[in-house]
Design an enzyme around this catalytic site. Structure first.
Site, PDB file in Angstrom:
ATOM      1  N   ARG A  31       0.838  -1.195   0.000  1.00 34.72           N
ATOM      2  CA  ARG A  31       0.000   0.000   0.000  1.00 34.72           C
ATOM      3  C   ARG A  31       0.874   1.247   0.000  1.00 34.72           C
ATOM      4  NH1 ARG A  31      -4.615  -0.288   4.467  1.00 34.72           N
ATOM      5  NH2 ARG A  31      -5.283   1.494   3.211  1.00 34.72           N
ATOM      6  N   ASP A  33       0.803   5.623   0.559  1.00 34.88           N
ATOM      7  CA  ASP A  33       0.037   6.752   1.089  1.00 34.88           C
ATOM      8  C   ASP A  33      -0.368   7.701  -0.025  1.00 34.88           C
ATOM      9  OD1 ASP A  33       0.422   5.818   3.693  1.00 34.88           O
ATOM     10  OD2 ASP A  33       2.303   6.922   3.904  1.00 34.88           O
ATOM     11  N   ARG A 178       9.824   7.170   4.398  1.00 29.75           N
ATOM     12  CA  ARG A 178       9.782   8.628   4.526  1.00 29.75           C
ATOM     13  C   ARG A 178      10.460   9.093   5.808  1.00 29.75           C
ATOM     14  NH1 ARG A 178       3.778  10.297   4.118  1.00 29.75           N
ATOM     15  NH2 ARG A 178       4.709  12.336   4.601  1.00 29.75           N
TER      16      ARG A 178
END
Length: 241
Positions: A31, A33, A178
């Site tokens: 997945r 974001d 990130r």
């Protein structure tokens, strides 16, 4: 990332369902974001429809918005699972390091106007290689059962005004890449010493690792499976400059 008015997954399901002529649910390798990109996402779905590989690709793309594309399709046996059969995942984080941001690449890269010492960033990255508890590099809302992950490769490469952070691991926690990029950016700017990456890892405290790097610079570039599955996809690493 999200297409206009819908998630990428919902858009792909709608497009593939139109080709199959029945409802289809897809399973993704990983997945992403909102604002994060994928250049080599892998999905699987079950269908009773009989179509050749080319028709799946052309038919799906004819029903997709312009910012989503299917690159290939191939039948797989029942043992294959896009998520659980994956052995490695490769992300690339892209930074343009120059005084003025790119108008064309807005939301496609991270812009950093201050000079970055990519050599310090690479030295700091070495502390994150191997299997560790990455609690300090996960989002508070992360639902993974275990914070332990193994990073096989973490390279910081400069090419002109671009800096690429390539990270390959068995799996990733929510916001992990990130957060790693955010820590390395702080070190590259000279705000933190090289040893800070190791300190953050050891502390296992998310509140001490700083701010996540912006989502626009992040790309899911490759998902690796056992050769026996004979998948046709090749890694696609975004390059700018």
């Amino acid at each position: 990332r999200q297409a206009e008015g819908a998630t990428v997954q919902a858009s792909v399901e709608q497009a593939v369902s139109a080709v199959a002529d029945h409802g289809v649910q897809v399973v993704c390798a990983g997945r992403t974001d909102t604002g994060v990109h994928a250049t080599n996402q892998v999905i699987h779905f079950d269908t009773t429809a009989m179509r050749n590989d080319s028709n799946w690709v052309k038919g799906a793309n004819a029903n997709l918005p312009h910012d989503i594309r299917v690159q290939w399709a191939t039948p797989v046996d029942e043992q294959f699972h896009a998520r659980f059969s994956a052995r490695r995942r490769h992300y690339r984080y892209v930074i343009i390091n120059r005084p003025v941001a790119s108008a064309i690449l807005q939301r496609r890269v991270c812009h950093e106007c201050r000079p970055l010492d990519h050599n310090s960033m690479q030295t700091a990255a070495l502390a994150l290689l191997g299997e560790h508890d990455f609690t300090a590099f996960r989002a508070a809302a992360c639902q993974a059962k275990s914070p332990r992950r193994e990073i096989y490769r973490l390279d910081v490469i400069r090419s002109g005004s671009c800096i690429y952070i390539d990270v390959e691991a068995n799996a990733f926690l929510h916001h992990m890449v990130r957060c790693i990029a955010g820590v390395l950016l702080a070190i590259g700017r000279g705000e933190q010493p090289v040893s800070w990456a190791s300190d953050v890892l050891a502390c296992r405290d998310r509140t001490l690792s700083g701010v996540n790097a912006p989502p626009g610079g992040l790309y899911l570039a490759n998902v690796s499976y056992e050769p026996d599955f004979s998948l046709p996809g090749e890694p696609y690493l975004p390059v700018f400059g």
